[in-house]
Design a protein around this motif. Sequence first.
Motif, PDB file in Angstrom:
ATOM      1  N   PHE A 234       0.862  -1.171   0.000  1.00 50.21           N
ATOM      2  CA  PHE A 234       0.000   0.000   0.000  1.00 50.21           C
ATOM      3  C   PHE A 234       0.906   1.231   0.000  1.00 50.21           C
ATOM      4  CE2 PHE A 234      -2.725  -3.240   1.940  1.00 50.21           C
ATOM      5  CZ  PHE A 234      -3.851  -3.098   1.128  1.00 50.21           C
ATOM      6  N   SER A 235       0.728   2.079  -1.015  1.00 47.68           N
ATOM      7  CA  SER A 235       1.625   3.230  -1.118  1.00 47.68           C
ATOM      8  C   SER A 235       0.923   4.374  -1.827  1.00 47.68           C
ATOM      9  CB  SER A 235       2.894   2.855  -1.894  1.00 47.68           C
ATOM     10  OG  SER A 235       2.566   2.393  -3.185  1.00 47.68           O
ATOM     11  N   LYS A 236       1.561   5.536  -1.821  1.00 47.19           N
ATOM     12  CA  LYS A 236       1.045   6.686  -2.550  1.00 47.19           C
ATOM     13  C   LYS A 236       2.223   7.473  -3.113  1.00 47.19           C
ATOM     14  CE  LYS A 236       0.819   9.827   1.430  1.00 47.19           C
ATOM     15  NZ  LYS A 236      -0.079  10.682   2.249  1.00 47.19           N
ATOM     16  N   ALA A 237       1.957   8.211  -4.170  1.00 52.07           N
ATOM     17  CA  ALA A 237       2.970   9.070  -4.790  1.00 52.07           C
ATOM     18  C   ALA A 237       2.439  10.493  -4.828  1.00 52.07           C
ATOM     19  CB  ALA A 237       3.299   8.589  -6.196  1.00 52.07           C
ATOM     20  N   VAL A 238       3.273  11.459  -4.494  1.00 51.82           N
ATOM     21  CA  VAL A 238       2.882  12.869  -4.471  1.00 51.82           C
ATOM     22  C   VAL A 238       3.755  13.634  -5.456  1.00 51.82           C
ATOM     23  CG1 VAL A 238       2.636  14.943  -3.057  1.00 51.82           C
ATOM     24  CG2 VAL A 238       2.194  12.679  -2.057  1.00 51.82           C
ATOM     25  N   TYR A 239       3.106  14.374  -6.374  1.00 53.99           N
ATOM     26  CA  TYR A 239       3.826  15.128  -7.392  1.00 53.99           C
ATOM     27  C   TYR A 239       3.471  16.621  -7.300  1.00 53.99           C
ATOM     28  CZ  TYR A 239       4.365  10.505  -9.522  1.00 53.99           C
ATOM     29  OH  TYR A 239       4.654   9.179  -9.766  1.00 53.99           O
ATOM     30  N   GLY A 240       4.421  17.481  -7.602  1.00 48.93           N
ATOM     31  CA  GLY A 240       4.163  18.898  -7.737  1.00 48.93           C
ATOM     32  C   GLY A 240       3.880  19.229  -9.187  1.00 48.93           C
ATOM     33  N   MET A 241       2.915  20.151  -9.476  1.00 48.38           N
ATOM     34  CA  MET A 241       2.513  20.444 -10.852  1.00 48.38           C
ATOM     35  C   MET A 241       3.163  21.741 -11.350  1.00 48.38           C
ATOM     36  SD  MET A 241      -1.508  19.436 -11.066  1.00 48.38           S
ATOM     37  CE  MET A 241      -1.987  20.631  -9.811  1.00 48.38           C
ATOM     38  N   ILE A 242       3.754  21.669 -12.533  1.00 50.35           N
ATOM     39  CA  ILE A 242       4.296  22.864 -13.191  1.00 50.35           C
ATOM     40  C   ILE A 242       3.206  23.544 -14.016  1.00 50.35           C
ATOM     41  CG2 ILE A 242       5.993  23.710 -14.861  1.00 50.35           C
ATOM     42  CD1 ILE A 242       7.795  21.406 -14.024  1.00 50.35           C
ATOM     43  N   ASP A 243       2.377  22.720 -14.709  1.00 43.17           N
ATOM     44  CA  ASP A 243       1.301  23.247 -15.545  1.00 43.17           C
ATOM     45  C   ASP A 243       0.010  22.544 -15.135  1.00 43.17           C
ATOM     46  OD1 ASP A 243      -0.486  24.020 -17.521  1.00 43.17           O
ATOM     47  OD2 ASP A 243       0.984  23.872 -19.135  1.00 43.17           O
ATOM     48  N   GLU A 244      -0.768  23.158 -14.230  1.00 48.80           N
ATOM     49  CA  GLU A 244      -1.968  22.535 -13.684  1.00 48.80           C
ATOM     50  C   GLU A 244      -2.989  22.216 -14.770  1.00 48.80           C
ATOM     51  OE1 GLU A 244      -5.615  23.581 -10.579  1.00 48.80           O
ATOM     52  OE2 GLU A 244      -3.685  24.612 -10.396  1.00 48.80           O
ATOM     53  N   ALA A 245      -3.211  23.166 -15.712  1.00 43.04           N
ATOM     54  CA  ALA A 245      -4.210  22.958 -16.767  1.00 43.04           C
ATOM     55  C   ALA A 245      -3.870  21.760 -17.637  1.00 43.04           C
ATOM     56  CB  ALA A 245      -4.331  24.225 -17.625  1.00 43.04           C
ATOM     57  N   ALA A 246      -2.587  21.593 -17.961  1.00 39.58           N
ATOM     58  CA  ALA A 246      -2.172  20.466 -18.794  1.00 39.58           C
ATOM     59  C   ALA A 246      -2.364  19.145 -18.061  1.00 39.58           C
ATOM     60  CB  ALA A 246      -0.710  20.641 -19.198  1.00 39.58           C
ATOM     61  N   VAL A 247      -2.090  19.147 -16.767  1.00 46.50           N
ATOM     62  CA  VAL A 247      -2.247  17.917 -15.962  1.00 46.50           C
ATOM     63  C   VAL A 247      -3.714  17.525 -15.885  1.00 46.50           C
ATOM     64  CG1 VAL A 247      -2.026  16.931 -13.652  1.00 46.50           C
ATOM     65  CG2 VAL A 247      -0.169  18.297 -14.612  1.00 46.50           C
ATOM     66  N   ILE A 248      -4.582  18.501 -15.594  1.00 49.80           N
ATOM     67  CA  ILE A 248      -6.012  18.212 -15.491  1.00 49.80           C
ATOM     68  C   ILE A 248      -6.557  17.692 -16.820  1.00 49.80           C
ATOM     69  CG2 ILE A 248      -8.290  19.257 -15.137  1.00 49.80           C
ATOM     70  CD1 ILE A 248      -7.023  21.116 -13.096  1.00 49.80           C
ATOM     71  N   GLY A 249      -6.138  18.331 -17.927  1.00 52.07           N
ATOM     72  CA  GLY A 249      -6.600  17.886 -19.240  1.00 52.07           C
ATOM     73  C   GLY A 249      -6.162  16.465 -19.530  1.00 52.07           C
ATOM     74  N   ALA A 250      -4.928  16.117 -19.194  1.00 54.13           N
ATOM     75  CA  ALA A 250      -4.427  14.765 -19.446  1.00 54.13           C
ATOM     76  C   ALA A 250      -5.146  13.733 -18.604  1.00 54.13           C
ATOM     77  CB  ALA A 250      -2.921  14.732 -19.180  1.00 54.13           C
ATOM     78  N   LEU A 251      -5.421  14.076 -17.343  1.00 54.56           N
ATOM     79  CA  LEU A 251      -6.105  13.135 -16.454  1.00 54.56           C
ATOM     80  C   LEU A 251      -7.550  12.903 -16.897  1.00 54.56           C
ATOM     81  CD1 LEU A 251      -4.777  14.274 -12.948  1.00 54.56           C
ATOM     82  CD2 LEU A 251      -4.150  12.220 -14.204  1.00 54.56           C
ATOM     83  N   ARG A 252      -8.207  13.973 -17.362  1.00 52.34           N
ATOM     84  CA  ARG A 252      -9.592  13.827 -17.812  1.00 52.34           C
ATOM     85  C   ARG A 252      -9.692  12.933 -19.042  1.00 52.34           C
ATOM     86  NH1 ARG A 252     -11.563  20.130 -17.014  1.00 52.34           N
ATOM     87  NH2 ARG A 252     -12.096  19.943 -14.792  1.00 52.34           N
ATOM     88  N   ASN A 253      -8.649  12.899 -19.832  1.00 53.11           N
ATOM     89  CA  ASN A 253      -8.640  12.060 -21.029  1.00 53.11           C
ATOM     90  C   ASN A 253      -8.152  10.632 -20.754  1.00 53.11           C
ATOM     91  OD1 ASN A 253      -9.561  14.110 -22.758  1.00 53.11           O
ATOM     92  ND2 ASN A 253      -7.482  14.937 -22.990  1.00 53.11           N
ATOM     93  N   CYS A 254      -7.798  10.380 -19.487  1.00 53.57           N
ATOM     94  CA  CYS A 254      -7.299   9.046 -19.104  1.00 53.57           C
ATOM     95  C   CYS A 254      -8.473   8.181 -18.650  1.00 53.57           C
ATOM     96  CB  CYS A 254      -6.270   9.177 -17.993  1.00 53.57           C
ATOM     97  SG  CYS A 254      -5.530   7.597 -17.530  1.00 53.57           S
ATOM     98  N   SER A 255      -8.647   7.029 -19.264  1.00 53.43           N
ATOM     99  CA  SER A 255      -9.829   6.192 -19.019  1.00 53.43           C
ATOM    100  C   SER A 255      -9.879   5.562 -17.625  1.00 53.43           C
ATOM    101  CB  SER A 255      -9.888   5.074 -20.071  1.00 53.43           C
ATOM    102  OG  SER A 255      -8.725   4.241 -19.978  1.00 53.43           O
ATOM    103  N   VAL A 256      -8.741   5.493 -16.931  1.00 58.64           N
ATOM    104  CA  VAL A 256      -8.751   4.823 -15.626  1.00 58.64           C
ATOM    105  C   VAL A 256      -9.235   5.741 -14.509  1.00 58.64           C
ATOM    106  CG1 VAL A 256      -6.891   3.263 -16.277  1.00 58.64           C
ATOM    107  CG2 VAL A 256      -6.348   5.426 -15.155  1.00 58.64           C
ATOM    108  N   PHE A 257      -9.409   7.028 -14.782  1.00 63.10           N
ATOM    109  CA  PHE A 257      -9.912   7.955 -13.773  1.00 63.10           C
ATOM    110  C   PHE A 257     -11.396   8.200 -14.012  1.00 63.10           C
ATOM    111  CE2 PHE A 257      -5.376   8.905 -13.726  1.00 63.10           C
ATOM    112  CZ  PHE A 257      -5.125   8.964 -12.360  1.00 63.10           C
TER     113      PHE A 257
END
Length: 271
Positions: A234-257
């Motif tokens: 059981f683990s977790k990963a924490v990332y800092g975002m440089i471009d929040e809009a690009a990250v959100i757009g990529a995650l929304r297009n990812c089928s596992v979310f």
Amino acid sequence: LDSDERARQAPREQAAVTRGSNEFEGLRKRIGELLGQVLTEREKKLAVNEFFGDERMDDKGAAISVMDWILHDWVAPSLGRTVMEEFLVRRGSRITGREREMVESWTRSFVGLYEVQDLTAGVGLKLKDLILGETFFVHDVNMSMKLARWDGLLTRVVPGERGTELAGTGLTVPRHGIGPLREWMEEDRRNAGLEWREYLKGNWPRIRRRSFEIAANWMESLRLANSDGEELLFSKAVYGMIDEAAVIGALRNCSVFHPEDGQDFVWLDER
């Protein structure tokens, strides 16, 4: 001796008592009151520290456990005996013969290791003494609703209003922990050079702490694996975002979310 003599000379009419579910309630209350009278604050703190060690007394059950131990087993430095024994010395001549018999039995009692053989929900349970080998039924509604067959139990068994009962609070020992705890107790007893009754009477705090250690070690040793034997962590990963809009757009297009509660994602506060 004087106390015993006065008890024998007491009129039989004074020994009359109504037997029932609360027959010894007043007796227990008087013993508890004596504890507050004969032990200094320093001795009370000494007893609590000896019982808990580094453990925090953070629940009602722990408070009941230490009180039960101080009454029955702890030898107060100022008295040279337990509170129960002191009660017999000071008040023995003013209690009935039946009450005296009860207090003497409570005084000899100790916390033992038992295995649940059977249960009658709402009534009690059948226990096997894993140290002395005896099997008997005890009346305890609470424990009969919480335990299961073959569970282990560290508890004090005493006579009471309904027959054989449990005193204080019982400490459940998981089935996988019964064997290791029993083996440790046997080795510890041999090293101390004591008979079982004497060992159990004088070492309840140590046995209690050891049962916790065995349970904690078992939990730490647990490992989860898939069908190929590969360990699951059981683990977790924490990332800092440089471009929040690009990250959100990529995650929304990812089928596992998948959206949840009207939100695309759950954001964690950096604090």
